[in-house]
Design a protein around this motif. Sequence first.
Motif, PDB file in Angstrom:
ATOM      1  N   LEU A  36       0.853  -1.181   0.000  1.00 38.20           N
ATOM      2  CA  LEU A  36       0.000   0.000   0.000  1.00 38.20           C
ATOM      3  C   LEU A  36       0.894   1.238   0.000  1.00 38.20           C
ATOM      4  N   VAL A  37       0.542   2.205  -0.806  1.00 39.60           N
ATOM      5  CA  VAL A  37       1.231   3.492  -0.770  1.00 39.60           C
ATOM      6  C   VAL A  37       0.211   4.520  -0.318  1.00 39.60           C
ATOM      7  N   LEU A  38       0.465   5.068   0.865  1.00 38.34           N
ATOM      8  CA  LEU A  38      -0.373   6.116   1.426  1.00 38.34           C
ATOM      9  C   LEU A  38       0.303   7.434   1.084  1.00 38.34           C
ATOM     10  N   LEU A  39      -0.351   8.275   0.337  1.00 33.85           N
ATOM     11  CA  LEU A  39       0.237   9.533  -0.112  1.00 33.85           C
ATOM     12  C   LEU A  39      -0.388  10.702   0.615  1.00 33.85           C
ATOM     13  N   SER A  40       0.470  11.582   1.120  1.00 32.64           N
ATOM     14  CA  SER A  40       0.034  12.853   1.695  1.00 32.64           C
ATOM     15  C   SER A  40       0.804  13.958   0.987  1.00 32.64           C
ATOM     16  N   VAL A  41       0.114  15.027   0.655  1.00 36.31           N
ATOM     17  CA  VAL A  41       0.718  16.136  -0.082  1.00 36.31           C
ATOM     18  C   VAL A  41       0.380  17.435   0.622  1.00 36.31           C
ATOM     19  N   GLY A  42       1.382  18.271   0.807  1.00 36.16           N
ATOM     20  CA  GLY A  42       1.123  19.588   1.379  1.00 36.16           C
ATOM     21  C   GLY A  42       2.356  20.197   1.999  1.00 36.16           C
ATOM     22  N   ARG A  43       2.211  21.436   2.359  1.00 37.00           N
ATOM     23  CA  ARG A  43       3.287  22.138   3.052  1.00 37.00           C
ATOM     24  C   ARG A  43       3.427  21.510   4.429  1.00 37.00           C
ATOM     25  N   LEU A  44       4.651  21.223   4.826  1.00 33.80           N
ATOM     26  CA  LEU A  44       4.880  20.579   6.117  1.00 33.80           C
ATOM     27  C   LEU A  44       4.829  21.634   7.214  1.00 33.80           C
ATOM     28  N   GLU A  45       3.630  21.766   7.757  1.00 39.46           N
ATOM     29  CA  GLU A  45       3.378  22.675   8.865  1.00 39.46           C
ATOM     30  C   GLU A  45       2.333  22.034   9.766  1.00 39.46           C
ATOM     31  N   HIS A  46       2.219  22.533  10.973  1.00 41.50           N
ATOM     32  CA  HIS A  46       1.380  21.925  11.997  1.00 41.50           C
ATOM     33  C   HIS A  46      -0.067  21.747  11.555  1.00 41.50           C
ATOM     34  N   ASN A  47      -0.648  22.751  10.898  1.00 45.76           N
ATOM     35  CA  ASN A  47      -2.082  22.675  10.591  1.00 45.76           C
ATOM     36  C   ASN A  47      -2.433  21.590   9.582  1.00 45.76           C
ATOM     37  N   ARG A  73       3.866   1.902   2.709  1.00 43.34           N
ATOM     38  CA  ARG A  73       4.767   3.051   2.768  1.00 43.34           C
ATOM     39  C   ARG A  73       3.916   4.305   2.858  1.00 43.34           C
ATOM     40  N   TRP A  74       4.435   5.274   3.574  1.00 44.01           N
ATOM     41  CA  TRP A  74       3.787   6.583   3.655  1.00 44.01           C
ATOM     42  C   TRP A  74       4.685   7.568   2.930  1.00 44.01           C
ATOM     43  N   VAL A  75       4.196   8.110   1.829  1.00 43.01           N
ATOM     44  CA  VAL A  75       4.939   9.082   1.043  1.00 43.01           C
ATOM     45  C   VAL A  75       4.400  10.471   1.367  1.00 43.01           C
ATOM     46  N   ILE A  76       5.307  11.357   1.782  1.00 45.90           N
ATOM     47  CA  ILE A  76       4.942  12.732   2.093  1.00 45.90           C
ATOM     48  C   ILE A  76       5.604  13.621   1.054  1.00 45.90           C
ATOM     49  N   ALA A  77       4.790  14.219   0.191  1.00 43.67           N
ATOM     50  CA  ALA A  77       5.303  15.126  -0.835  1.00 43.67           C
ATOM     51  C   ALA A  77       5.060  16.549  -0.364  1.00 43.67           C
ATOM     52  N   GLY A  78       6.135  17.268  -0.147  1.00 41.96           N
ATOM     53  CA  GLY A  78       6.042  18.644   0.305  1.00 41.96           C
ATOM     54  C   GLY A  78       7.210  18.968   1.213  1.00 41.96           C
ATOM     55  N   ASN A  79       7.347  20.225   1.511  1.00 38.28           N
ATOM     56  CA  ASN A  79       8.417  20.693   2.373  1.00 38.28           C
ATOM     57  C   ASN A  79       7.875  21.820   3.233  1.00 38.28           C
ATOM     58  N   GLY A  80       8.607  22.171   4.258  1.00 39.07           N
ATOM     59  CA  GLY A  80       8.175  23.270   5.107  1.00 39.07           C
ATOM     60  C   GLY A  80       8.849  23.231   6.453  1.00 39.07           C
ATOM     61  N   PRO A  81       8.490  24.184   7.305  1.00 35.66           N
ATOM     62  CA  PRO A  81       9.166  24.347   8.593  1.00 35.66           C
ATOM     63  C   PRO A  81       8.954  23.200   9.573  1.00 35.66           C
ATOM     64  N   TYR A  82       7.970  22.357   9.343  1.00 37.40           N
ATOM     65  CA  TYR A  82       7.624  21.264  10.258  1.00 37.40           C
ATOM     66  C   TYR A  82       8.319  19.952   9.880  1.00 37.40           C
ATOM     67  N   ARG A  83       9.148  19.983   8.830  1.00 35.07           N
ATOM     68  CA  ARG A  83       9.756  18.748   8.322  1.00 35.07           C
ATOM     69  C   ARG A  83      10.597  18.033   9.376  1.00 35.07           C
ATOM     70  N   SER A  84      11.499  18.735  10.043  1.00 42.33           N
ATOM     71  CA  SER A  84      12.375  18.065  11.014  1.00 42.33           C
ATOM     72  C   SER A  84      11.569  17.516  12.192  1.00 42.33           C
ATOM     73  N   THR A  85      10.549  18.239  12.615  1.00 39.26           N
ATOM     74  CA  THR A  85       9.682  17.758  13.699  1.00 39.26           C
ATOM     75  C   THR A  85       8.956  16.491  13.267  1.00 39.26           C
ATOM     76  N   LEU A  86       8.437  16.503  12.047  1.00 39.88           N
ATOM     77  CA  LEU A  86       7.716  15.339  11.535  1.00 39.88           C
ATOM     78  C   LEU A  86       8.650  14.148  11.346  1.00 39.88           C
ATOM     79  N   LEU A  89       9.276  12.632  14.691  1.00 39.28           N
ATOM     80  CA  LEU A  89       8.102  11.881  15.154  1.00 39.28           C
ATOM     81  C   LEU A  89       8.002  10.537  14.433  1.00 39.28           C
ATOM     82  N   VAL A  90       8.228  10.530  13.137  1.00 36.14           N
ATOM     83  CA  VAL A  90       8.208   9.283  12.363  1.00 36.14           C
ATOM     84  C   VAL A  90       9.265   8.328  12.913  1.00 36.14           C
ATOM     85  N   GLU A  91      10.429   8.860  13.192  1.00 38.49           N
ATOM     86  CA  GLU A  91      11.521   8.038  13.739  1.00 38.49           C
ATOM     87  C   GLU A  91      11.173   7.498  15.127  1.00 38.49           C
ATOM     88  N   SER A  92      10.708   8.362  16.012  1.00 38.58           N
ATOM     89  CA  SER A  92      10.413   7.936  17.389  1.00 38.58           C
ATOM     90  C   SER A  92       9.214   6.992  17.455  1.00 38.58           C
TER      91      SER A  92
END
Length: 182
Positions: A36-47, A73-86, A89-92
């Motif tokens: 399964l490929v779960l796709l999320s797209v957007g600016r990486l920010e909290h909202n 797999r979870w594919v996240i397409a996008g970038n933004g200020p929340y990337r390192s936080t996300l 979280l994915v790692e932890s």
Amino acid sequence: MVTIPNGLDLVELAATAAAADGALLRQRHGIGTGELVLLSVGRLEHNKGFDLLARALALAATPGSSLTARGWRWVIAGNGPYRSTLQALVESSGLSSHGVFAGRVSDVDLHAWYEAATLFVHPSRYEGSSLVTLEAMAHRRPVIATRAGGLPDKVLPGETGWLVDVEDVQGLAAALTDAATD
């Protein structure tokens, strides 16, 4: 007052990427044809709620679950200020081997990702009228989304996908489980 919903040029979108382009992306990223490929797209920010999805995936991807049985797999397409936080979280959450941070992608690659995807997941805390959700639907992908903003106008439960309440990690996990078995 008259509401005029957003629209997309389906002919133009169909010419942007085909199933073969999605298969190439899967191959390039080592994603098996049955996964399964779960796709999320957007600016990486909290909202955008991607942290909620990470927590829901950690709940849904337990040993023996329908999600784990199929591989995913979870594919996240996008970038933004929340990337390192996300990413932290994915790692932890123990999801690192399942996460693909594609970063900012071209329109051609974005539409190839839609073709590679099994399911589009948009866990937004706030949303106006989501074009990425319409694009995913134009590529014939079912959607899991929150009841934020204009999303309930687009996603019809039982027809085009699943809707969950905003901030409902348990509901999101249940929708992921349902989608993996559907």
